[in-house]
Motif scaffolding. Structure first.
Motif, short mmCIF file in Angstrom:
data_model
loop_
_atom_site.label_atom_id
_atom_site.label_comp_id
_atom_site.label_asym_id
_atom_site.label_seq_id
_atom_site.Cartn_x
_atom_site.Cartn_y
_atom_site.Cartn_z
N HIS A 1 39.36 48.01 40.33
CA HIS A 1 38.85 47.01 41.26
C HIS A 1 38.18 47.68 42.46
CE1 HIS A 1 38.61 43.58 43.95
NE2 HIS A 1 39.19 44.33 44.86
N GLN A 2 38.77 48.75 42.97
CA GLN A 2 38.20 49.43 44.13
C GLN A 2 36.79 49.91 43.84
OE1 GLN A 2 41.31 52.36 44.87
NE2 GLN A 2 41.69 51.40 46.86
N GLU B 1 44.56 37.39 43.02
CA GLU B 1 44.83 38.28 41.88
C GLU B 1 45.37 39.63 42.37
OE1 GLU B 1 41.55 36.71 38.64
OE2 GLU B 1 40.88 37.98 40.30
N LEU B 2 44.78 40.16 43.43
CA LEU B 2 45.26 41.43 43.98
C LEU B 2 46.69 41.30 44.50
CD1 LEU B 2 42.04 42.57 45.85
CD2 LEU B 2 43.05 43.65 43.83
N ILE C 1 44.05 48.18 39.79
CA ILE C 1 43.71 48.21 41.22
C ILE C 1 42.63 49.25 41.48
CG2 ILE C 1 44.59 48.86 43.51
CD1 ILE C 1 45.66 46.22 42.85
#
Length: 73
Positions: free
Chosen positions: A63-64, A8-9, A60
């Protein structure tokens, strides 16, 4: 919500690269467009692609905050 997978990333990173290219192309057209209508349309597309890029960047960054800091077993 679970952290994103590597696949996904990777997809998001590819999408961000595509959006960057479209942003550059729209910018070039806005500068070199031969008519005001063409310039205005390219600026609208530019804003749309910038919004897409910003949304992907936000995903993103989110997510991090969720991603584990240590390798999972």
């Amino acid at each position: 919500m679970k952290p994103m997978t590597a696949k996904e990333l990777e997809y998001i990173a590819d999408s961000m690269s595509n959006e960057e290219l479209l942003i550059k192309q729209c910018t070039a057209l806005a500068v070199t467009g031969t008519t005001p209508a063409l310039q205005n349309l390219s600026l609208q597309f530019l804003q749309t692609h910038q919004n897409h890029y910003d949304s992907l960047l936000h995903a993103i960054q989110h997510h991090q905050q969720m991603a584990p800091t240590q390798p999972q077993q």
